[in-house]
Write an enzyme that holds these catalytic residues in place. Structure first.
Site, PDB file in Angstrom:
ATOM      1  N   LYS A  62       1.409 -12.205  43.193  1.00 14.96           N
ATOM      2  CA  LYS A  62       1.307 -13.089  42.216  1.00 14.96           C
ATOM      3  C   LYS A  62       1.328 -12.362  40.706  1.00 14.96           C
ATOM      4  O   LYS A  62       0.501 -12.850  39.680  1.00 14.96           O
ATOM      5  CB  LYS A  62       0.202 -14.210  42.229  1.00 14.96           C
ATOM      6  CG  LYS A  62       0.348 -14.853  43.624  1.00 14.96           C
ATOM      7  CD  LYS A  62      -0.630 -15.987  43.852  1.00 14.96           C
ATOM      8  CE  LYS A  62      -1.993 -15.344  44.020  1.00 14.96           C
ATOM      9  NZ  LYS A  62      -3.105 -16.261  44.389  1.00 14.96           N
ATOM     10  N   ASP A 122      -8.295 -18.872  48.974  1.00 11.11           N
ATOM     11  CA  ASP A 122      -8.160 -20.265  48.308  1.00 11.11           C
ATOM     12  C   ASP A 122      -7.837 -21.408  49.336  1.00 11.11           C
ATOM     13  O   ASP A 122      -8.009 -22.388  49.415  1.00 11.11           O
ATOM     14  CB  ASP A 122      -7.188 -20.556  47.228  1.00 11.11           C
ATOM     15  CG  ASP A 122      -6.060 -19.875  47.131  1.00 11.11           C
ATOM     16  OD1 ASP A 122      -5.716 -19.330  48.408  1.00 11.11           O
ATOM     17  OD2 ASP A 122      -4.942 -20.050  46.257  1.00 11.11           O
TER      18      ASP A 122
HETATM   19  C1  GLC Z   1      -0.596 -15.397  47.463  1.00  5.99           C
HETATM   20  C2  GLC Z   1      -1.786 -14.869  47.838  1.00  5.99           C
HETATM   21  C3  GLC Z   1      -2.600 -15.628  48.913  1.00  5.99           C
HETATM   22  C4  GLC Z   1      -2.948 -16.900  48.446  1.00  5.99           C
HETATM   23  C5  GLC Z   1      -1.833 -17.630  47.779  1.00  5.99           C
HETATM   24  C6  GLC Z   1      -1.899 -18.902  47.170  1.00  5.99           C
HETATM   25  O1  GLC Z   1       0.287 -15.669  48.464  1.00  5.99           O
HETATM   26  O2  GLC Z   1      -1.742 -13.644  48.663  1.00  5.99           O
HETATM   27  O3  GLC Z   1      -3.810 -15.088  49.048  1.00  5.99           O
HETATM   28  O4  GLC Z   1      -3.698 -17.792  49.432  1.00  5.99           O
HETATM   29  O5  GLC Z   1      -1.048 -16.657  46.881  1.00  5.99           O
HETATM   30  O6  GLC Z   1      -2.771 -19.036  46.243  1.00  5.99           O
END
Ligand code: GLC
Length: 451
Positions: A160, A196
């Site tokens: 991200k 999360d």
């Molecule tokens: C990305 C991260 C993951 C998280 C997701 C949503 O995929 O790698 O850990 O849960 O974003 O935020």
């Protein structure tokens, strides 16, 4: 759609490439199921794209957890510090502050990033007169982490748009504790690290005993689910654990990194991926989540403008630039009433394209719908895959993330596609999980404190 087909055949053809029919959806589920099994098993884990990380969370909340906890939430565009008070099952008080994370912090040195986090925490505690309180803290860190315990998580890779150095392959709980110690002005105890998705599942399970999946469709996309401990070979105690369940953080965003999704990807997906910060990684996520949806729409628009089939004669410098079509615009455009194009006109106006041509705006909306529909279909495949894997017939799915929360039709699209695939065999409910990252962190801290 018929109008788009006749008036904008080029746009229609491009959008057709994003179509995923039921047959393809079943194929995606099949391939995903394989990757998940590989992620869970010792022999195949290293080769699996869906890593199925062990979270060390084995107890769902009972609804009787109480107390005051701190939570840190890092993983999207903002960083938050939260003070969560679990008062009763129906009253959870959250007092928090949001801090922007600058590009410099995301891409600079890891030490600076953690110093910034500790500083925000310290400022927050001072504001709330908590410097001397011995509070437990849950750290919601939403990136792929290999965990060795509830308070031990090694960052496997950034996702991200983050790339701070000196963090990959490190235990981020340790980095946080060190930053807190460097300041020396706080008494908090970091007791847990969580994703999360895990927070979202916990938060939903606090009020619904049958919640078995937590999903995020926001900046990124991912899900966690409740697995039988005996299937979790990467958990050292899997054969004789007294606890029957383990929450698994799938990290499904990386599904497709080995090419198994290429049969549904388009050249626009390839383009978005190649200009991203992590090319060839997080392929499924790049077809689904908010960080990329707007960019997909932008590429399609730019191509159609280059071919001079839409917004004829108008040139927008802004739209030529990467990242300028925010996913929020998709939400706004699709929020227009049927047949009305107020938001759509406003969005384009802000991008330097002044037009009152409603046909163009109709085509624009169709492109947005194409991208959000495909996102929802792919996310539905993921959920159905997990539901079939758990073999449950009645469950709630806790969901959070900006796309799910704000897009006007996302919930309906998910429901529709899951109904198509599950065909009445499972009773399910999709629930917006209010502030999973904060509440979930507090609940895990509370459950930890019980042990
Ligand atoms: C990305 C991260 C993951 C998280 C997701 C949503 O995929 O790698 O850990 O849960 O974003 O935020």
């Amino acid at each position: 759609m018929d109008e788009v087909r006749t008036l904008y055949p080029d746009a229609y053809k491009i959008c057709q490439q994003f179509e995923i029919d039921q047959h393809k959806m079943e194929e995606i589920i099949l391939r995903m199921t394989r990757e998940i099994s590989m992620g869970l098993a010792k022999d195949t884990h290293s080769r699996a794209t869906i890593k199925c990380f062990v979270t060390y969370v084995q107890d769902l909340p009972t609804g009787r957890e109480r107390g005051r906890y701190l939570a840190l939430d890092l993983g999207g565009t903002n960083f938050r510090v939260l003070l969560v008070t679990l008062e009763s099952e129906s009253t959870v008080n959250i007092d928090g502050k949001t801090y922007g994370i600058s590009k410099e912090l995301m891409e600079g040195s890891g030490v600076k990033l953690f110093d910034f986090i500790a500083q925000c925490l310290s400022d927050f505690c001072k504001d709330h007169k908590l410097e001397n309180a011995n509070l437990s803290l849950g750290f919601t860190f939403s990136f792929p982490c290999k965990q060795l315990g509830i308070d031990n998580g090694t960052l496997v890779a950034w996702t991200k748009g983050f790339k701070a150095d000196g963090v990959v392959n490190k235990n981020v709980v340790e980095l946080l504790r060190e930053a807190i110690t460097r300041r020396g002005d706080l008494k908090v105890q970091v007791v847990a690290i969580l994703n999360d998705t895990t927070g979202t599942l916990m938060s939903c399970a606090f009020t619904r005993q049958n919640c078995k999946i937590g999903m995020i469709v926001g900046t990124g996309s991912n899900a966690c689910y409740v697995e039988k401990t005996s299937n979790v070979e990467m958990f050292p105690g899997y054969q004789n654990s007294p606890k029957p369940h383990m929450i698994i953080n799938c990290e499904w965003g990386a599904f497709g990194d080995n090419g198994v999704l290429d049969f549904v990807r388009t050249r626009y997906d390839v383009e978005v991926d190649s200009h991203s910060m992590n090319p060839k990684k997080q392929i499924y996520e790049k077809c689904i989540s908010g960080m990329y949806m707007g960019e997909l729409v932008r590429y399609i628009l730019v191509e159609l403008m280059d071919r001079d089939v839409i917004f004829k004669g108008v040139k927008s410098q802004t739209l030529q630039q990467r990242g300028k079509f925010d996913t929020r615009f998709i939400t706004e455009i699709e929020s227009d009433e049927p047949g009305k194009f107020r938001n759509a006109a406003m969005v384009m106006d802000n991008l330097g394209i002044r037009t009152s041509n409603e046909k163009d705006l109709m085509c624009l909306r169709y492109i947005c719908e194409t991208i959000s529909t495909r996102s929802a279909k792919l996310a539905a495949c993921g959920l159905v895959c997990l539901i079939r894997k758990m073999n449950v017939k009645d469950l709630a799915v806790g969901i959070d993330g900006s796309v799910y929360r704000f897009h006007p039709h996302y919930h309906r699209l998910l429901m529709q596609n899951m109904n198509l695939l599950l065909n009445g065999t499972v009773r399910f409910e999709l629930v917006l999980s209010e502030d999973g990252s904060g509440r979930g962190a507090a609940l895990i801290a509370a459950v930890c404190a019980k042990d």
